[in-house]
Design a protein around this motif. Structure first.
Motif, PDB file in Angstrom:
ATOM      1  N   GLN A 103       0.843  -1.190   0.000  1.00 33.28           N
ATOM      2  CA  GLN A 103       0.000   0.000   0.000  1.00 33.28           C
ATOM      3  C   GLN A 103       0.881   1.244   0.000  1.00 33.28           C
ATOM      4  OE1 GLN A 103      -3.212  -0.052  -0.288  1.00 33.28           O
ATOM      5  NE2 GLN A 103      -3.633   2.133  -0.078  1.00 33.28           N
ATOM      6  N   VAL A 104       0.625   2.131  -0.924  1.00 39.96           N
ATOM      7  CA  VAL A 104       1.394   3.362  -1.014  1.00 39.96           C
ATOM      8  C   VAL A 104       0.801   4.393  -0.068  1.00 39.96           C
ATOM      9  CG1 VAL A 104       2.087   5.252  -2.505  1.00 39.96           C
ATOM     10  CG2 VAL A 104       2.016   2.913  -3.391  1.00 39.96           C
ATOM     11  N   GLN A 105       1.683   5.048   0.661  1.00 39.17           N
ATOM     12  CA  GLN A 105       1.257   6.148   1.533  1.00 39.17           C
ATOM     13  C   GLN A 105       2.027   7.409   1.180  1.00 39.17           C
ATOM     14  OE1 GLN A 105       1.706   4.695   5.595  1.00 39.17           O
ATOM     15  NE2 GLN A 105      -0.459   4.144   5.644  1.00 39.17           N
ATOM     16  N   LEU A 106       1.308   8.510   1.102  1.00 42.08           N
ATOM     17  CA  LEU A 106       1.898   9.809   0.811  1.00 42.08           C
ATOM     18  C   LEU A 106       1.521  10.766   1.927  1.00 42.08           C
ATOM     19  CD1 LEU A 106       0.922  10.050  -2.974  1.00 42.08           C
ATOM     20  CD2 LEU A 106       3.089   9.254  -2.019  1.00 42.08           C
ATOM     21  N   VAL A 107       2.508  11.431   2.498  1.00 41.95           N
ATOM     22  CA  VAL A 107       2.261  12.336   3.612  1.00 41.95           C
ATOM     23  C   VAL A 107       2.891  13.685   3.307  1.00 41.95           C
ATOM     24  CG1 VAL A 107       2.553  12.752   6.067  1.00 41.95           C
ATOM     25  CG2 VAL A 107       2.203  10.412   5.232  1.00 41.95           C
ATOM     26  N   GLU A 108       2.026  14.699   3.162  1.00 41.64           N
ATOM     27  CA  GLU A 108       2.511  16.050   2.904  1.00 41.64           C
ATOM     28  C   GLU A 108       2.786  16.791   4.211  1.00 41.64           C
ATOM     29  OE1 GLU A 108      -0.889  15.356  -0.160  1.00 41.64           O
ATOM     30  OE2 GLU A 108      -0.503  14.989   1.951  1.00 41.64           O
ATOM     31  N   SER A 109       3.687  17.743   4.125  1.00 42.32           N
ATOM     32  CA  SER A 109       3.979  18.616   5.260  1.00 42.32           C
ATOM     33  C   SER A 109       4.546  19.927   4.726  1.00 42.32           C
ATOM     34  CB  SER A 109       4.965  17.957   6.225  1.00 42.32           C
ATOM     35  OG  SER A 109       6.194  17.691   5.579  1.00 42.32           O
ATOM     36  N   GLY A 110       4.606  20.923   5.606  1.00 43.58           N
ATOM     37  CA  GLY A 110       5.229  22.180   5.241  1.00 43.58           C
ATOM     38  C   GLY A 110       4.274  23.322   4.967  1.00 43.58           C
ATOM     39  N   GLY A 111       2.984  23.037   5.006  1.00 42.10           N
ATOM     40  CA  GLY A 111       2.031  24.112   4.791  1.00 42.10           C
ATOM     41  C   GLY A 111       2.007  25.081   5.959  1.00 42.10           C
ATOM     42  N   GLY A 112       1.298  26.183   5.763  1.00 38.34           N
ATOM     43  CA  GLY A 112       1.186  27.165   6.833  1.00 38.34           C
ATOM     44  C   GLY A 112       0.662  28.479   6.323  1.00 38.34           C
ATOM     45  N   LEU A 113       0.797  29.507   7.158  1.00 44.07           N
ATOM     46  CA  LEU A 113       0.348  30.857   6.842  1.00 44.07           C
ATOM     47  C   LEU A 113       1.567  31.705   6.491  1.00 44.07           C
ATOM     48  CD1 LEU A 113      -1.807  33.117   6.813  1.00 44.07           C
ATOM     49  CD2 LEU A 113      -1.381  33.401   9.274  1.00 44.07           C
ATOM     50  N   VAL A 114       1.478  32.403   5.368  1.00 46.09           N
ATOM     51  CA  VAL A 114       2.590  33.230   4.913  1.00 46.09           C
ATOM     52  C   VAL A 114       2.029  34.490   4.274  1.00 46.09           C
ATOM     53  CG1 VAL A 114       2.719  32.083   2.671  1.00 46.09           C
ATOM     54  CG2 VAL A 114       4.763  33.192   3.606  1.00 46.09           C
ATOM     55  N   GLN A 115       2.783  35.559   4.345  1.00 38.99           N
ATOM     56  CA  GLN A 115       2.360  36.802   3.709  1.00 38.99           C
ATOM     57  C   GLN A 115       2.640  36.754   2.213  1.00 38.99           C
ATOM     58  OE1 GLN A 115       4.343  40.011   5.817  1.00 38.99           O
ATOM     59  NE2 GLN A 115       2.535  40.308   7.113  1.00 38.99           N
ATOM     60  N   ALA A 116       1.875  37.522   1.480  1.00 35.68           N
ATOM     61  CA  ALA A 116       2.092  37.618   0.038  1.00 35.68           C
ATOM     62  C   ALA A 116       3.544  38.025  -0.234  1.00 35.68           C
ATOM     63  CB  ALA A 116       1.134  38.634  -0.571  1.00 35.68           C
ATOM     64  N   GLY A 117       4.129  37.366  -1.232  1.00 32.29           N
ATOM     65  CA  GLY A 117       5.525  37.596  -1.557  1.00 32.29           C
ATOM     66  C   GLY A 117       6.477  36.659  -0.850  1.00 32.29           C
ATOM     67  N   GLY A 118       5.966  35.917   0.110  1.00 31.81           N
ATOM     68  CA  GLY A 118       6.793  35.003   0.869  1.00 31.81           C
ATOM     69  C   GLY A 118       6.967  33.657   0.183  1.00 31.81           C
ATOM     70  N   SER A 119       7.623  32.750   0.895  1.00 31.80           N
ATOM     71  CA  SER A 119       7.937  31.431   0.347  1.00 31.80           C
ATOM     72  C   SER A 119       7.571  30.327   1.335  1.00 31.80           C
ATOM     73  CB  SER A 119       9.434  31.326   0.032  1.00 31.80           C
ATOM     74  OG  SER A 119       9.834  32.255  -0.940  1.00 31.80           O
ATOM     75  N   LEU A 120       7.284  29.173   0.783  1.00 34.31           N
ATOM     76  CA  LEU A 120       7.085  27.953   1.555  1.00 34.31           C
ATOM     77  C   LEU A 120       7.646  26.793   0.762  1.00 34.31           C
ATOM     78  CD1 LEU A 120       3.408  28.104   2.943  1.00 34.31           C
ATOM     79  CD2 LEU A 120       5.511  28.161   4.294  1.00 34.31           C
ATOM     80  N   ARG A 121       8.078  25.761   1.471  1.00 35.74           N
ATOM     81  CA  ARG A 121       8.486  24.531   0.808  1.00 35.74           C
ATOM     82  C   ARG A 121       7.644  23.385   1.361  1.00 35.74           C
ATOM     83  NH1 ARG A 121      14.661  22.601   0.441  1.00 35.74           N
ATOM     84  NH2 ARG A 121      14.675  24.382  -0.972  1.00 35.74           N
ATOM     85  N   LEU A 122       6.907  22.748   0.467  1.00 31.45           N
ATOM     86  CA  LEU A 122       6.121  21.579   0.838  1.00 31.45           C
ATOM     87  C   LEU A 122       6.937  20.316   0.592  1.00 31.45           C
ATOM     88  CD1 LEU A 122       2.644  22.470  -0.715  1.00 31.45           C
ATOM     89  CD2 LEU A 122       3.614  23.159   1.491  1.00 31.45           C
ATOM     90  N   SER A 123       6.707  19.336   1.436  1.00 35.40           N
ATOM     91  CA  SER A 123       7.343  18.036   1.279  1.00 35.40           C
ATOM     92  C   SER A 123       6.264  16.962   1.187  1.00 35.40           C
ATOM     93  CB  SER A 123       8.248  17.727   2.472  1.00 35.40           C
ATOM     94  OG  SER A 123       9.262  18.693   2.612  1.00 35.40           O
ATOM     95  N   CYS A 124       6.591  15.910   0.479  1.00 37.07           N
ATOM     96  CA  CYS A 124       5.693  14.756   0.384  1.00 37.07           C
ATOM     97  C   CYS A 124       6.558  13.511   0.534  1.00 37.07           C
ATOM     98  CB  CYS A 124       4.957  14.751  -0.936  1.00 37.07           C
ATOM     99  SG  CYS A 124       3.994  13.252  -1.235  1.00 37.07           S
ATOM    100  N   ALA A 125       6.401  12.840   1.653  1.00 36.61           N
ATOM    101  CA  ALA A 125       7.158  11.624   1.923  1.00 36.61           C
ATOM    102  C   ALA A 125       6.340  10.407   1.497  1.00 36.61           C
ATOM    103  CB  ALA A 125       7.491  11.536   3.400  1.00 36.61           C
ATOM    104  N   ALA A 126       6.977   9.526   0.758  1.00 31.92           N
ATOM    105  CA  ALA A 126       6.292   8.347   0.232  1.00 31.92           C
ATOM    106  C   ALA A 126       6.815   7.080   0.886  1.00 31.92           C
ATOM    107  CB  ALA A 126       6.485   8.268  -1.277  1.00 31.92           C
ATOM    108  N   SER A 127       5.942   6.107   0.980  1.00 34.80           N
ATOM    109  CA  SER A 127       6.338   4.804   1.487  1.00 34.80           C
ATOM    110  C   SER A 127       5.498   3.732   0.818  1.00 34.80           C
ATOM    111  CB  SER A 127       6.153   4.731   3.007  1.00 34.80           C
ATOM    112  OG  SER A 127       4.804   4.894   3.353  1.00 34.80           O
TER     113      SER A 127
END
Length: 123
Positions: A1-25
Motif C-alpha cells: 500500500q502506497v502512503q503519501l504524507v505532505e507537510s510544510g504548509g502554513g500561513l505566509v504573507q504575500a511575496g513570501g515562500s514555503l516549501r512543501l514536502s511529500c514523503a512516500a512509502s
C-alpha cells in the motif's frame, strides 16, 4: 500500500515562500512520477506541477510557472514543492499524488493521494 504524507504548509504573507514536502512509502519511490495538485474552497482540484521518476522532466501550471519548482530526493523518498513569490490566490489545500504505474511520464491518471496540507497566503 502506497502512503503519501505532505507537510510544510502554513500561513505566509504575500511575496513570501514555503516549501512543501511529500514523503512516500510502500514501494520503490524512484520508479514513479509524482504530481502536485491544489484545491481552493469551493473550487475543483487543479494540477500544479509534476516531475518524472528520474527528475529529467517537470511540468507546471501556467499560474505557477516561474514561481514554483518541484524536485525530488529519491534516496529520501520525498518530493518537494518550493513556492516563491506567493500570492493570495495560491491559498489552497495542496496534495501530492502518484500514479499506479512505473517509469512513465507524463501521468494522465493519479491513483494515490496524500491527505493534503493547507497553504494560506495573506495579502
Amino acid at each position: 500500500q502506497v502512503q503519501l504524507v505532505e507537510s510544510g504548509g502554513g500561513l505566509v504573507q504575500a511575496g513570501g515562500s514555503l516549501r512543501l514536502s511529500c514523503a512516500a512509502s510502500g514501494r520503490t519511490f524512484s520508479a514513479y512520477a509524482m504530481g502536485w495538485f491544489r484545491q481552493a474552497p469551493g473550487k475543483e482540484r487543479d494540477f500544479v506541477a509534476a516531475i518524472s521518476w528520474n527528475a529529467v522532466s517537470t511540468d507546471y501550471a501556467d499560474s505557477v510557472k516561474g514561481r514554483f519548482t518541484t524536485f525530488r530526493d529519491n534516496a529520501k523518498k520525498t518530493v518537494y514543492l518550493q513556492m516563491n513569490s506567493l500570492k493570495p490566490e495560491d491559498t489552497a489545500v495542496y496534495y501530492c499524488a502518484a500514479p499506479s504505474g512505473s517509469f512513465y511520464y507524463p501521468v494522465k491518471v493519479y491513483y494515490y493521494w496524500g491527505q493534503g496540507t493547507q497553504v494560506t497566503v495573506s495579502s
